[in-house]
Design an enzyme around this catalytic site. Sequence first.
Site, short mmCIF file in Angstrom:
data_model
loop_
_atom_site.label_atom_id
_atom_site.label_comp_id
_atom_site.label_asym_id
_atom_site.label_seq_id
_atom_site.Cartn_x
_atom_site.Cartn_y
_atom_site.Cartn_z
N GLY A 114 -40.88 -19.77 6.59
CA GLY A 114 -41.37 -18.53 7.46
C GLY A 114 -41.07 -18.44 8.87
O GLY A 114 -40.41 -19.08 9.47
N GLU A 115 -41.11 -17.15 9.34
CA GLU A 115 -40.94 -16.87 10.62
C GLU A 115 -42.02 -16.91 11.80
O GLU A 115 -43.00 -16.05 11.44
CB GLU A 115 -40.35 -15.36 10.68
N SER A 147 -32.80 -18.98 16.78
CA SER A 147 -31.57 -19.20 15.83
C SER A 147 -30.43 -17.98 16.11
O SER A 147 -30.78 -17.01 15.49
CB SER A 147 -31.90 -19.13 14.38
N LEU A 148 -29.66 -18.35 16.64
CA LEU A 148 -28.38 -17.56 17.10
C LEU A 148 -27.48 -17.54 15.68
O LEU A 148 -27.32 -16.40 15.33
CB LEU A 148 -27.83 -17.90 18.42
N CYS A 201 -30.47 -18.78 3.72
CA CYS A 201 -31.63 -19.56 3.56
C CYS A 201 -32.56 -19.37 2.50
O CYS A 201 -32.86 -18.44 1.94
CB CYS A 201 -32.61 -18.99 5.04
N CYS A 217 -33.35 -28.42 6.70
CA CYS A 217 -33.66 -27.07 7.30
C CYS A 217 -32.98 -25.94 6.38
O CYS A 217 -31.95 -25.99 5.76
CB CYS A 217 -32.80 -26.80 8.40
N ASN A 238 -26.91 -26.75 5.28
CA ASN A 238 -27.50 -27.57 4.04
C ASN A 238 -27.49 -26.65 2.75
O ASN A 238 -27.93 -25.53 2.92
CB ASN A 238 -29.06 -28.18 4.28
N SER A 252 -39.57 -22.23 16.62
CA SER A 252 -38.39 -21.63 16.38
C SER A 252 -38.21 -20.33 15.77
O SER A 252 -39.10 -20.07 14.83
CB SER A 252 -37.48 -22.57 15.28
N CYS A 278 -40.24 -15.56 3.54
CA CYS A 278 -40.05 -15.01 4.75
C CYS A 278 -39.30 -13.64 4.34
O CYS A 278 -38.61 -13.44 3.57
CB CYS A 278 -39.04 -15.81 5.53
N GLU A 326 -44.35 -25.91 1.66
CA GLU A 326 -43.87 -27.27 1.81
C GLU A 326 -43.79 -27.59 3.32
O GLU A 326 -43.60 -26.71 4.25
CB GLU A 326 -42.40 -27.32 1.46
#
Length: 351
Positions: free
Chosen positions: A167-168, A222-223, A127, A340, A298, A199, A120, A100
Amino acid sequence: MTMLENVAKEQKPLIGKSMEDLEAFAQSLGQELFRGRQLFDWIYRKNVYNFSEMSDLPHSFREKLFGIPLHPLRMVNDHVSNSKQTQKFLFELESGEFIESVLMKDGKRVTVCLSTQVGCAVDCDFCATGKMGFIQNLTAGEIVDQFLQLQNIIKDKITNVVFMGMGEPFLNYENTMSAANLLHHPKGVNMGAWRITISTAGIIKKIKQFADDGHPFKLAVSLNGSNEKQRLITMPITKAQSFSELLEASQYYTFKSRKRVTFEYVLLAGVNDHRTDAEELKQILAPMNCKLNLIPYNEINGQYRRPTDTSINKFISSLNNAPFPVTVRWSKGQDIDAGCGQLATISDNHL
Ligand code: SAH
Ligand code: SF4
């Protein structure tokens, strides 16, 4: 089957090829190198995907091109969110898997959110993509084609690109960087490097490599936690990539690149949205050239909740006197699961 048809059948799609690849490709078809540069111009700058419209190519070359695939992706459908500002698109890969991409409009800014993998491996607990597990890496062509196909069907010019879809990106480093370079290429899409953000969930080695390679793109980390113990609850990757090393690597990037790093922080009710978290963040991020981007969660079908707007606003005011800028991403498109971390697909292969 004729020889020409054979050539066409064996060819990988042209989208994803660099200028040099297309020069070599033109040469392999008996053409001069500059014909490859012309192809590059039609594909990436002019967004023309019909060989018969590529008017400055000789007929004999165009004839050889007919039947050669351009797009590695097939657009399956799109969903427009209630606000009409967000649209989510589903693409099918050659492998039969699905990804997507999301298009977001905000005034004059048109941002596309690109996927870099199917699923991922990082497995962040909050997530939707993480819940799919890792399925496959996307090629540079599959990453860039998301952009090109979306640009082709919308009227407005896409102004920003974020690698924040499925994905990463840093676990598919080479292909992601080739894709970003293609989008940035001055003779192609020509997207400014400051308009491209990558990111990462924090792959330390790759953050360092990104800094050493001198890539001009923006980096977001992404902390999602204010200390090691808490980050470990939602992001198991913290076991292998410790909190302090992540901060060090981020700082290394700011020194090397002389750029600011953005820390993303997903706000999860009762997990990391306490006033003391805001205080900790202020302390640990104070020495850094950084920006903090808060992302109210979200919800997906899981255990985590989005804090109420009152708690979110309280958290923001606790950061009022922070020595770094703080922004909030009030994600759009939650009604169509295009916020997200709400991206997930399932193909027949996995049913
Ligand atoms: N893998 C990369 C990029 C994709 S995720 C990364 O993790 O950085 C992009 C951003 O969405 C990350 O900051 C991630 O923490 C955040 N995110 C993931 N799931 C989310 C959710 N359900 N709600 C809000 N943000 C989410
Ligand atoms: Fe992967 Fe990013 Fe989702 Fe974590 S937040 S599972 S790294 S896509």
